[in-house]
Design an enzyme around this catalytic site. Structure first.
Site, short mmCIF file in Angstrom:
data_model
loop_
_atom_site.label_atom_id
_atom_site.label_comp_id
_atom_site.label_asym_id
_atom_site.label_seq_id
_atom_site.Cartn_x
_atom_site.Cartn_y
_atom_site.Cartn_z
N ASP A 1 -19.54 14.93 6.77
CA ASP A 1 -20.49 14.15 7.34
C ASP A 1 -20.53 12.80 6.81
O ASP A 1 -19.81 12.34 6.07
CB ASP A 1 -21.72 14.67 6.63
CG ASP A 1 -23.09 14.51 7.69
OD1 ASP A 1 -22.95 13.97 8.67
OD2 ASP A 1 -24.22 14.82 7.14
N HIS B 1 -22.88 8.99 8.06
CA HIS B 1 -24.12 8.16 8.76
C HIS B 1 -23.57 6.88 8.98
O HIS B 1 -23.30 6.08 7.85
CB HIS B 1 -25.36 8.41 8.18
CG HIS B 1 -25.51 9.98 8.27
ND1 HIS B 1 -25.54 10.66 7.33
CD2 HIS B 1 -26.30 10.77 9.33
CE1 HIS B 1 -25.83 11.93 7.42
NE2 HIS B 1 -26.36 12.02 8.80
N LYS C 1 -26.43 14.49 21.52
CA LYS C 1 -25.23 14.51 20.79
C LYS C 1 -24.00 14.60 21.80
O LYS C 1 -24.20 14.59 23.15
CB LYS C 1 -24.91 15.61 20.10
CG LYS C 1 -26.18 16.35 19.53
CD LYS C 1 -25.74 17.44 18.57
CE LYS C 1 -25.83 18.97 19.26
NZ LYS C 1 -25.50 19.86 18.90
N HIS D 1 -24.82 9.87 13.82
CA HIS D 1 -24.57 10.88 12.61
C HIS D 1 -23.21 11.53 13.34
O HIS D 1 -23.15 11.41 14.58
CB HIS D 1 -25.48 12.20 12.72
CG HIS D 1 -27.01 11.80 12.62
ND1 HIS D 1 -27.90 12.23 11.57
CD2 HIS D 1 -27.95 11.07 13.34
CE1 HIS D 1 -28.87 11.98 11.55
NE2 HIS D 1 -29.27 11.13 12.69
N ARG E 1 -28.60 26.49 5.56
CA ARG E 1 -29.36 26.85 6.50
C ARG E 1 -29.59 28.31 6.78
O ARG E 1 -28.85 29.22 6.49
CB ARG E 1 -28.75 26.38 7.84
CG ARG E 1 -28.58 24.88 7.89
CD ARG E 1 -28.16 24.12 8.93
NE ARG E 1 -27.76 22.72 9.06
CZ ARG E 1 -26.99 22.05 9.73
NH1 ARG E 1 -26.72 22.84 10.98
NH2 ARG E 1 -26.79 20.90 9.66
N GLN F 1 -20.41 19.88 5.52
CA GLN F 1 -19.93 18.83 6.67
C GLN F 1 -19.02 17.90 6.34
O GLN F 1 -19.35 17.44 5.22
CB GLN F 1 -21.40 18.73 7.27
CG GLN F 1 -22.41 19.60 7.95
CD GLN F 1 -23.34 18.88 8.27
OE1 GLN F 1 -24.24 18.10 7.53
NE2 GLN F 1 -23.97 19.17 9.53
N CYS G 1 -28.71 13.78 6.35
CA CYS G 1 -29.02 12.52 6.74
C CYS G 1 -30.16 11.90 5.97
O CYS G 1 -30.32 10.71 5.62
CB CYS G 1 -29.27 12.50 8.29
SG CYS G 1 -29.91 13.76 8.84
#
Length: 645
Positions: free
Chosen positions: A387, A389, A473, A519, A367, A385, A338
């Site tokens: 991912d 946004h 979330k 997200h 991570r 991910q 992000c």
RNA sequence: GCCGAUAUAGCUCAGUUGGCCAGAGCAGCUGAUUUGUAAUCAGCCGGUCGGCGGUUCGAAUCCGUCUAUCGGCUCCA
């Protein structure tokens, strides 16, 4: 007299003080025999506990969740009794029933421990005590008295437990020589328990706090019949065969290397092809929904994460910064995409007419996960991910959120993930220090998620303390082969990062406004999603996904040439196919390709060459007949179209 | 990270109380066979017994340590 209302809404009158067992006996002996607990106004009661007021009533057998709870809870007491008998001086904490059995947390005296070798002894003792058919006797005791009893006994755990309870009376249960503070409910007597198995031992921090002493947790499972235990153990064996770690190795999908590092998966060609196909599938869906691709690097300046708040939250517990030798710059491996995407948004000014902007990236993040947490492909240190946004105006938020829900639901439907649960993950009510942003922003974000979920008719559960640090979330959870629940898809509303990155757009009023961010990752991560997919399908992937849809098996080497011809034609028709040209008998080739879970086997020999045809065999089923090459490619095309419908 | 367990050939596993050159099946290679719906036969190759250190005349086997894995706990941006 009291009125008892049965589940079918019929009402009967009974004397006050009647027990659930008596009512069951009145219906049928068989029911009375199978009953293990009853429901009284939504509460689970012992079969032998008197009912003294009007009630909605239900009888639970072992098959029922409420029945299992009473059964396994009673078994935990039985195990505790056996442990007390075998290990003098042991102190007990708590022993609840759980999903697949029960456990008891115990503090063994100095120098004693339980190992797997002790399990059979413990099991034997438990069965011995069970056969005594000791009644579980319920008893209410004043709190002060209970406190005194345990203080004198020197049991600091139970003293602590009682201290946390409300004043008044406290319920105890006694069976045989064992008495335990307990809310119940329990079985009438220990004789109901016919089969027990101690499953494992583990350390468990007292009260779940890693600063506290670690107690020994003993896990067990029990059943009303020996046969059920055998079936359960067999089921576990079956589940193990579906384990993605085992199948991943067998099907050559991924591997790990201790040289590369723990928790860092290496995708093998077959796994990479599968993953690529999944990615392309999602890319196509996202294009339809108006997403645009972006690409960002794997590292970012430390300052970027100071701005986002990641550094303050996780800096100390993450991979440490990477430094450049000359300038002394500090970079972090990106834990999330992000911040980079926010800076893409900031690369130029935006008008309200531009929004929503949807930036999508299969972004690989790193991570630091504690070593003991790593688990196959479901919990790793480096993962990708799916991912994206979405930057939108506040008035677009709900619509955008709902569209994301639609994407997740479409994906789950396409892949036959029917048994998922949806969870609204909110802040920890008692500890807001773990999160960034104002209460006002959080309230807005939470409201948006709750509203959108309600509008889509999702059957959600609320979990406090599960929110991301920047916002609440909506999570989509799916279970793996052994029943562990994993978060896959996630959609998050965020008012906070736009503030921190000072994201703006110019409104129709010519003033600056702040966009809202969503997200979202429908798969969650490619690694975890593929892991769960492997376990759900037992490695038999849908035709559209699998890297090899069919394999041609020439009956002998004499037919390899024809096989080549078939392969060329099928490849032209976009069928993913290979040839097993080994100098082996057909039976052998069939066996090997069955094990590799290739969906279709195409056997070619004398007859097929003559008729220009294929003998088609389906994995797991057998011969399904003769087809021409075109018929087969159409057949595959139709199947794929159906799967993706 | 913590508690408990495990680590023998590419894979699945044997290896008795420490004792000569560490075994099997599958996979791989070579050859024979030319095969019709779940395993053709024979030969060969392959292991510093997870790494390091120690005890011992002698260690896959006993002890320590490190690494990785498994079951939990804690954690999970």
């Amino acid at each position: 007299m009291i009125k008892i209302t049965f589940p079918d809404k019929t009402v009967k009158e009974f004397e006050s003080g009647i027990t659930g067992l008596d009512i069951a006996k009145g219906i049928s002996n068989r029911l009375a025999k199978e009953a293990v607990s009853v429901g009284v106004n939504g509460e689970i009661y012992d079969l032998t506990r008197p009912i003294t007021k009007d009630a909605d009533f239900a009888i639970y057998k072992f098959e029922d969740e409420q029945g299992k709870e009473a059964f396994w809870h009673s078994s935990a007491h039985l195990m505790a009794e056996a442990i007390e008998a075998l290990y003098r001086g042991v102190k007990l904490w708590v022993g609840p029933s759980v999903n697949n059995g029960f456990y008891y947390d115990i503090d063994l005296p100095e120098g004693k421990n339980i190992t797997e070798k002790d399990f059979p002894i413990l099991e034997k003792k438990m069965l011995e005590l069970a056969q005594q058919k000791n009644e579980y006797i319920r008893k209410d005791i004043p709190k002060a008295e209970a406190l005194k009893y345990y203080t004198e006994k020197g049991d600091e755990y139970k003293v602590d437990l009682i201290g946390g309870l409300e004043d008044g009376t406290i319920t105890f249960y006694k069976q045989g020589n064992f008495t335990d503070l307990c809310r119940g409910p329990h079985l009438p007597d220990t004789g109901y328990i016919k089969a027990v198995k101690i499953m494992s031992i583990a350390g468990a921090y007292w009260k779940g706090d890693e600063k506290n002493k670690q107690l020994t947790r003993v896990y067990g499972v029990s059943f009303p019949q020996k046969k059920l235990l055998d079936e359960y153990l067999e089921m576990l064996e079956e589940a193990k065969k579906r384990d993605h770690r085992k199948l991943g190795k067998e099907l050559e999908l991924f591997t790990f290397s201790s040289k590369v590092g723990q928790g860092l998966p290496l995708w093998l060609p077959k796994g990479a092809k599968l993953r690529e196909r999944l990615e392309n599938f999602l890319k196509k869906v996202q294009t339809e929904y108006g997403y645009e691709p972006v690409i960002t690097p794997h590292i970012g300046q430390k300052e970027l994460y100071v701005t986002s708040g990641h550094y303050a939250k996780y800096g100390a517990d993450s991979f440490q910064p990477i430094n450049t030798p000359a300038e002394g710059e500090e970079f972090l491996l990106k834990p999330m995409n992000c911040p980079h995407h926010c800076e893409i948004y900031n690369s130029k000014p935006h008008s309200y007419k531009d929004l929503p902007l949807r930036y999508a990236e299969f972004g690989t993040v790193y991570r630091y996960e504690q070593s003991g947490e790593l688990h196959g492909l479901t919990r790793v240190r480096g993962f990708t991910q799916d991912d994206a946004h979405i930057f939108c105006r506040p008035d677009q938020l709900k619509e955008e959120f709902i569209k994301v829900i639609d994407i997740v639901l479409y994906i789950f439907k396409t892949l036959d993930f029917e048994n998922f649960t949806t969870q609204i993950s909110l802040r920890d009510k008692d500890d807001k220090s773990k999160y960034i942003g104002s209460d006002e922003n959080w309230a807005k974000a939470e409201a948006a998620i709750i509203e959108a979920s309600a509008e889509k008719g999702l059957n959600t559960v609320i979990a406090y303390g599960e929110a991301a640090f920047y916002g609440p979330k909506l999570d989509f959870m799916v279970k793996d082969a052994i029943g562990r629940s994993w978060q896959l898809g996630t959609i998050q509303v965020d008012y906070n990062l736009p503030e921190r990155f000072e994201l703006e757009y110019t409104g129709s009023d010519n003033e600056k406004h702040r966009p809202v961010m969503i997200h979202r990752a429908p798969f969650g991560s490619m690694e975890r999603f593929v892991a769960v997919l492997i376990e759900h399908t037992a490695g038999k992937f849908p035709l559209w996904l699998t890297s090899e849809q069919a394999v041609i098996l020439p009956v002998s080497e004499r037919f390899n040439e024809y096989a080549q011809e078939v392969m060329k034609k099928l490849a032209l028709a976009d069928v993913r196919v290979s040839i097993d040209e080994r100098n082996e008998k057909v039976g052998k080739k069939i066996r090997d390709n069955e094990v590799k879970r290739i969906p279709y086997m195409l056997i070619v020999g004398e007859k097929e060459v003559e008729n220009n045809s294929l003998s088609v065999r389906k994995q797991g089923e057998g011969d399904i007949g003769i087809m021409s090459i075109n018929e087969f490619s159409d057949f595959i095309k139709d199947r794929v179209a159906e799967e993706l419908k």
